[in-house]
Design a protein around this motif. Structure first.
Motif, PDB file in Angstrom:
ATOM      1  N   GLN A  16       0.817  -1.212   0.000  1.00  0.00           N
ATOM      2  CA  GLN A  16       0.000   0.000   0.000  1.00  0.00           C
ATOM      3  C   GLN A  16       0.852   1.265   0.000  1.00  0.00           C
ATOM      4  O   GLN A  16       0.408   2.321  -0.460  1.00  0.00           O
ATOM      5  CB  GLN A  16      -0.924   0.020   1.231  1.00  0.00           C
ATOM      6  CG  GLN A  16      -1.997  -1.053   1.244  1.00  0.00           C
ATOM      7  CD  GLN A  16      -3.120  -0.757   0.248  1.00  0.00           C
ATOM      8  OE1 GLN A  16      -3.191   0.309  -0.328  1.00  0.00           O
ATOM      9  NE2 GLN A  16      -3.998  -1.725   0.071  1.00  0.00           N
ATOM     10  N   TYR A  19       1.568   1.358  -3.790  1.00  0.00           N
ATOM     11  CA  TYR A  19       0.351   1.378  -4.598  1.00  0.00           C
ATOM     12  C   TYR A  19      -0.853   1.524  -3.676  1.00  0.00           C
ATOM     13  O   TYR A  19      -1.467   0.529  -3.270  1.00  0.00           O
ATOM     14  CB  TYR A  19       0.226   0.085  -5.415  1.00  0.00           C
ATOM     15  CG  TYR A  19       1.432  -0.207  -6.276  1.00  0.00           C
ATOM     16  CD1 TYR A  19       1.638   0.462  -7.478  1.00  0.00           C
ATOM     17  CD2 TYR A  19       2.388  -1.148  -5.863  1.00  0.00           C
ATOM     18  CE1 TYR A  19       2.744   0.194  -8.269  1.00  0.00           C
ATOM     19  CE2 TYR A  19       3.491  -1.422  -6.646  1.00  0.00           C
ATOM     20  CZ  TYR A  19       3.667  -0.747  -7.844  1.00  0.00           C
ATOM     21  OH  TYR A  19       4.770  -1.007  -8.612  1.00  0.00           O
ATOM     22  N   ARG A  21      -4.448   2.004  -2.004  1.00  0.00           N
ATOM     23  CA  ARG A  21      -5.764   1.445  -2.341  1.00  0.00           C
ATOM     24  C   ARG A  21      -6.559   2.392  -3.236  1.00  0.00           C
ATOM     25  O   ARG A  21      -6.577   3.600  -3.038  1.00  0.00           O
ATOM     26  CB  ARG A  21      -6.510   1.174  -1.034  1.00  0.00           C
ATOM     27  CG  ARG A  21      -7.934   0.707  -1.188  1.00  0.00           C
ATOM     28  CD  ARG A  21      -8.525   0.292   0.146  1.00  0.00           C
ATOM     29  NE  ARG A  21      -9.963   0.383   0.105  1.00  0.00           N
ATOM     30  CZ  ARG A  21     -10.656   1.397   0.586  1.00  0.00           C
ATOM     31  NH1 ARG A  21     -10.026   2.400   1.183  1.00  0.00           N
ATOM     32  NH2 ARG A  21     -11.967   1.423   0.492  1.00  0.00           N
ATOM     33  N   GLU A  22      -7.252   1.794  -4.233  1.00  0.00           N
ATOM     34  CA  GLU A  22      -8.049   2.566  -5.175  1.00  0.00           C
ATOM     35  C   GLU A  22      -9.509   2.138  -5.116  1.00  0.00           C
ATOM     36  O   GLU A  22      -9.839   1.039  -4.657  1.00  0.00           O
ATOM     37  CB  GLU A  22      -7.538   2.363  -6.607  1.00  0.00           C
ATOM     38  CG  GLU A  22      -6.112   2.798  -6.844  1.00  0.00           C
ATOM     39  CD  GLU A  22      -5.651   2.477  -8.241  1.00  0.00           C
ATOM     40  OE1 GLU A  22      -6.396   1.788  -8.979  1.00  0.00           O
ATOM     41  OE2 GLU A  22      -4.546   2.902  -8.625  1.00  0.00           O
ATOM     42  N   CYS A  23     -10.370   2.999  -5.600  1.00  0.00           N
ATOM     43  CA  CYS A  23     -11.783   2.641  -5.737  1.00  0.00           C
ATOM     44  C   CYS A  23     -11.917   1.540  -6.773  1.00  0.00           C
ATOM     45  O   CYS A  23     -11.364   1.653  -7.871  1.00  0.00           O
ATOM     46  CB  CYS A  23     -12.590   3.880  -6.163  1.00  0.00           C
ATOM     47  SG  CYS A  23     -14.311   3.499  -6.613  1.00  0.00           S
ATOM     48  N   GLY A  27     -11.273   3.831  -9.924  1.00  0.00           N
ATOM     49  CA  GLY A  27      -9.827   3.886  -9.870  1.00  0.00           C
ATOM     50  C   GLY A  27      -9.256   5.042  -9.062  1.00  0.00           C
ATOM     51  O   GLY A  27      -8.036   5.185  -8.968  1.00  0.00           O
ATOM     52  N   ARG A  28     -10.095   5.860  -8.457  1.00  0.00           N
ATOM     53  CA  ARG A  28      -9.592   6.962  -7.637  1.00  0.00           C
ATOM     54  C   ARG A  28      -8.812   6.416  -6.439  1.00  0.00           C
ATOM     55  O   ARG A  28      -9.211   5.447  -5.797  1.00  0.00           O
ATOM     56  CB  ARG A  28     -10.752   7.817  -7.134  1.00  0.00           C
ATOM     57  CG  ARG A  28     -10.332   8.848  -6.079  1.00  0.00           C
ATOM     58  CD  ARG A  28     -11.467   9.722  -5.633  1.00  0.00           C
ATOM     59  NE  ARG A  28     -11.074  10.534  -4.487  1.00  0.00           N
ATOM     60  CZ  ARG A  28     -11.721  11.623  -4.075  1.00  0.00           C
ATOM     61  NH1 ARG A  28     -12.793  12.032  -4.717  1.00  0.00           N
ATOM     62  NH2 ARG A  28     -11.297  12.304  -3.023  1.00  0.00           N
ATOM     63  N   VAL A  29      -7.671   7.046  -6.133  1.00  0.00           N
ATOM     64  CA  VAL A  29      -6.882   6.641  -4.973  1.00  0.00           C
ATOM     65  C   VAL A  29      -7.647   6.977  -3.700  1.00  0.00           C
ATOM     66  O   VAL A  29      -8.050   8.127  -3.485  1.00  0.00           O
ATOM     67  CB  VAL A  29      -5.511   7.337  -4.971  1.00  0.00           C
ATOM     68  CG1 VAL A  29      -4.762   7.014  -3.679  1.00  0.00           C
ATOM     69  CG2 VAL A  29      -4.681   6.888  -6.174  1.00  0.00           C
ATOM     70  N   LEU A  30      -7.859   5.962  -2.866  1.00  0.00           N
ATOM     71  CA  LEU A  30      -8.627   6.133  -1.631  1.00  0.00           C
ATOM     72  C   LEU A  30      -7.765   6.077  -0.381  1.00  0.00           C
ATOM     73  O   LEU A  30      -8.041   6.764   0.602  1.00  0.00           O
ATOM     74  CB  LEU A  30      -9.721   5.062  -1.536  1.00  0.00           C
ATOM     75  CG  LEU A  30     -10.806   5.091  -2.606  1.00  0.00           C
ATOM     76  CD1 LEU A  30     -11.781   3.940  -2.376  1.00  0.00           C
ATOM     77  CD2 LEU A  30     -11.543   6.417  -2.614  1.00  0.00           C
ATOM     78  N   CYS A  36     -15.706   5.672  -1.742  1.00  0.00           N
ATOM     79  CA  CYS A  36     -15.324   6.626  -2.782  1.00  0.00           C
ATOM     80  C   CYS A  36     -16.394   7.713  -2.918  1.00  0.00           C
ATOM     81  O   CYS A  36     -17.539   7.406  -3.274  1.00  0.00           O
ATOM     82  CB  CYS A  36     -15.139   5.912  -4.115  1.00  0.00           C
ATOM     83  SG  CYS A  36     -14.727   7.027  -5.477  1.00  0.00           S
ATOM     84  N   LYS A  89      -6.991  -6.815 -12.524  1.00  0.00           N
ATOM     85  CA  LYS A  89      -7.103  -6.080 -11.261  1.00  0.00           C
ATOM     86  C   LYS A  89      -7.914  -6.905 -10.254  1.00  0.00           C
ATOM     87  O   LYS A  89      -9.027  -6.541  -9.878  1.00  0.00           O
ATOM     88  CB  LYS A  89      -7.752  -4.725 -11.506  1.00  0.00           C
ATOM     89  CG  LYS A  89      -6.909  -3.835 -12.432  1.00  0.00           C
ATOM     90  CD  LYS A  89      -7.568  -2.495 -12.701  1.00  0.00           C
ATOM     91  CE  LYS A  89      -6.673  -1.643 -13.602  1.00  0.00           C
ATOM     92  NZ  LYS A  89      -7.275  -0.332 -13.935  1.00  0.00           N
ATOM     93  N   ARG A  92      -9.809  -5.657  -6.990  1.00  0.00           N
ATOM     94  CA  ARG A  92     -11.126  -5.028  -7.067  1.00  0.00           C
ATOM     95  C   ARG A  92     -12.220  -6.018  -6.653  1.00  0.00           C
ATOM     96  O   ARG A  92     -13.224  -5.632  -6.066  1.00  0.00           O
ATOM     97  CB  ARG A  92     -11.392  -4.505  -8.478  1.00  0.00           C
ATOM     98  CG  ARG A  92     -10.471  -3.367  -8.879  1.00  0.00           C
ATOM     99  CD  ARG A  92     -10.956  -2.626 -10.103  1.00  0.00           C
ATOM    100  NE  ARG A  92     -10.102  -1.486 -10.407  1.00  0.00           N
ATOM    101  CZ  ARG A  92     -10.469  -0.458 -11.135  1.00  0.00           C
ATOM    102  NH1 ARG A  92     -11.679  -0.411 -11.649  1.00  0.00           N
ATOM    103  NH2 ARG A  92      -9.641   0.544 -11.382  1.00  0.00           N
TER     104      ARG A  92
END
Length: 264
Positions: A16, A19, A21-23, A27-30, A36, A89, A92
C-alpha cells in the motif's frame, strides 16, 4: 495460506505504501478513505431496493432456494466487475466482496493500514455451512473473481470457503445473444462436484460476480445438490434486470460487453 493471515496482511500493507488502495469502480486513490465520494451517488442509484432478492419471474433460479444481488449490472458497477475480470485487477474483486458483506449481511467495514476489512457477522452463518464460488471460465486469467469476492464473506461469516468444490466439465461457451432456452442448454452438465465429500448435507452459499438470467447459478446448484448438498442459495454482486421477463426464444444481449472484453 489464509488470505487474512497476519503475514499476508503485512505484505499487503507494505504494498500500500507504493500502490495505495483505489476505488474498485473508478480507480480513484482512496488510501484510508472507506467509501469513494466520486462513486457514492451512482452506486446509490444502482442499489436494488428495498430488498436484494431476485424475483423468480425475472430470473431462472431452478434448483436454488433463492438468489440475491445488491446492485444492478450497469454503470460503474459493470465497469468495476469487467475491470476485475479482464484488466488484471483482482484486488477489485476483494473490495467488492467486502461490499457484499455490508449490503447482504449488514456487516461493518473498517480500513486498517490501507486495507478494507470486514468485521465479524457471526449470525450470518446460521443458514450456511459452506461457501462455494462459481468456477472460473478458464485458467488464462490466473485468478477467479467469484472466489476473491467470497474471501471477505468467509472471513466475516466465519464459514469455510471451498474454492475447489466445483469445477467445469468443459470450457465456457459464449452466452451473449442466446435466448433463455439455449442458455439453459448451454450450461446443462457444465459443472460437477470435484470434492463431493465436502458437500454432503451442507447448506451452501454459492457466490458469483453477476447473475444475468440465473442459468449458470442453477446449473451449479444442480451439481452441488446431486453431490449431496442440502440446499443452495446464490449471492452475486450484481444482476441484470429486464424490462420484461425473458422468454425461451428472445435473444438476450445484456452480456455482449463482457464477451467483447473476454476476447482480449
Amino acid at each position: 495460506m489464509d488470505y487474512y493471515a497476519p503475514r499476508r496482511r503485512a505484505l499487503r500493507a507494505v504494498r500500500q505504501l507504493l500502490y495505495p488502495r483505489e476505488c474498485p469502480f473508478c480507480g480513484r486513490v482512496l488510501g484510508d478513505i472507506r467509501d469513494c465520494p466520486d462513486c457514492a451517488e451512482q452506486l446509490e442509484v444502482l442499489r436494488r431496493k428495498p430488498g436484494i432478492r431476485l424475483d423468480p419471474a425475472q430470473h431462472y433460479i431452478g434448483n436454488l432456494t433463492g438468489a440475491a444481488a445488491p446492485y444492478r449490472y450497469n454503470g460503474c458497477v459493470r465497469r468495476g466487475i469487467l475491470n476485475a475480470k479482464y484488466q488484471g485487477k483482482p484486488w477489485r474483486a476483494v473490495e467488492m466482496g467486502n461490499r457484499l458483506v455490508q449490503l447482504a449481511f449488514g456487516g461493518e467495514l473498517t480500513v486498517q493500514y490501507g486495507e478494507l476489512l470486514p468485521q465479524p457477522v457471526p449470525w450470518a452463518a446460521i443458514g450456511y455451512d459452506l461457501i462455494v464460488p462459481v468456477p472460473a471460465s478458464g485458467k488464462k486469467r490466473g485468478y477467479n473473481v467469484p472466489e476473491l469476492m467470497a474471501l471477505p464473506l468467509a472471513k466475516a461469516m466465519e464459514v469455510p470457503l471451498a474454492p475447489q468444490a466445483l469445477e467445469r466439465t468443459r470450457a465456457k461457451r459464449h452466452q451473449a445473444g442466446l435466448p433463455l432456452e439455449q442458455r439453459m442448454a448451454n450450461v446443462a452438465g457444465a459443472f460437477r462436484a470435484a470434492q463431493p465429500q465436502q458437500l454432503e448435507g451442507k447448506r451452501i452459499l454459492l457466490v458469483d460476480d453477476v447473475i444475468t438470467t440465473g442459468t449458470t447459478a442453477a446449473a451449479c446448484a444442480q451439481a452441488l445438490l446431486h453431490a449431496g448438498a442440502d440446499s443452495v442459495f446464490a449471492l452475486a454482486f450484481a444482476t441484470v434486470e429486464f424490462d420484461t421477463p425473458p422468454d425461451d426464444t428472445t435473444p438476450i444481449c445484456e452480456d455482449d460487453e463482457e464477451e467483447a472484453y473476454s476476447d482480449f
